[in-house]
Write an enzyme that holds these catalytic residues in place. Structure first.
Site, PDB file in Angstrom:
ATOM      1  CG  ASP A  67      -4.417  17.641  12.903  1.00 40.23           C
ATOM      2  OD1 ASP A  67      -3.331  17.256  13.396  1.00 40.23           O
ATOM      3  OD2 ASP A  67      -4.510  18.122  11.765  1.00 40.23           O
TER       4      ASP A  67
ATOM      5  NE  ARG B 184      -5.434  13.847  12.170  1.00 34.91           N
ATOM      6  CZ  ARG B 184      -6.495  14.443  11.651  1.00 34.91           C
ATOM      7  NH1 ARG B 184      -7.671  14.308  12.229  1.00 34.91           N
ATOM      8  NH2 ARG B 184      -6.393  15.160  10.557  1.00 34.91           N
TER       9      ARG B 184
ATOM     10  CB  CYS C 212      -4.647  12.351   8.683  1.00 37.56           C
ATOM     11  SG  CYS C 212      -2.880  12.625   8.481  1.00 37.56           S
TER      12      CYS C 212
END
Length: 170
Positions: A130, A17, A11
């Site tokens: 996100d 994440r 990420c």
């Protein structure tokens, strides 16, 4: 069945994440008795959080779901392309950035391409949003997306050479 696979989740900052995906995938491996079959890690394309533990909200949602997040933030490094067989990225920006940073394009896949519930819906975006700038509910939503996609990823890896469901989407 794979003999050993090397998977890296990617990420932006490696505190939300990708460490969640790494922890969920490791938990699935443990539950299925497959922990010896895979090397698993996570990284970010940015350098802001090198050495940091995951975001407290990521740690909280993981703990609530019985998942441990073992890693600390690190940035993608050129040697990672030789170390890993597959880079599972969280969004299209991560996809472009990790290739620009040296990952072989054929080794890079979108995380949600492994989510069977998304694959049946052509309008489903492949990006994992996100949750960093939102509240805890965003982390709950992302956790569930990642759980479904990690299950699909593991099933895909155990079935044999990776398929590319992205190729069917136009």
């Amino acid at each position: 069945m794979v003999e050993q696979g090397r998977v890296c989740f990617v990420c932006l900052g490696n505190i939300c994440r990708s460490p969640l995906a790494e922890g969920i995938f490791l938990d699935l491996l443990e539950r299925r008795g497959l922990h010896d079959l895979f090397e698993v890690d996570s990284c970010g394309t940015g350098s802001w959080h090198i050495g940091e533990r995951p975001d407290p909200r990521a740690l909280a949602v993981a703990e609530k779901n019985g998942v441990r997040l073992p890693s600390r933030g690190r940035q993608f490094a050129r040697g990672d392309d030789e170390r890993f067989d597959l880079f599972v990225v969280m969004d299209s920006s991560n996809h472009q950035n990790v290739i620009a940073m040296g990952a072989t394009e054929g080794k890079v896949r979108m995380m949600r391409s492994f989510d069977a519930s998304g694959a049946t819906n052509p309008s489903c975006a492949l990006d994992v949003p996100d949750p960093y700038f939102g509240g805890p509910e965003g982390f709950d939503e992302v956790f569930e997306m990642l759980r479904r996609a990690c299950e699909g990823l593991l099933d895909d890896l155990l079935a044999g050479p990776p398929s590319d469901p992205d190729a069917d989407r136009s």
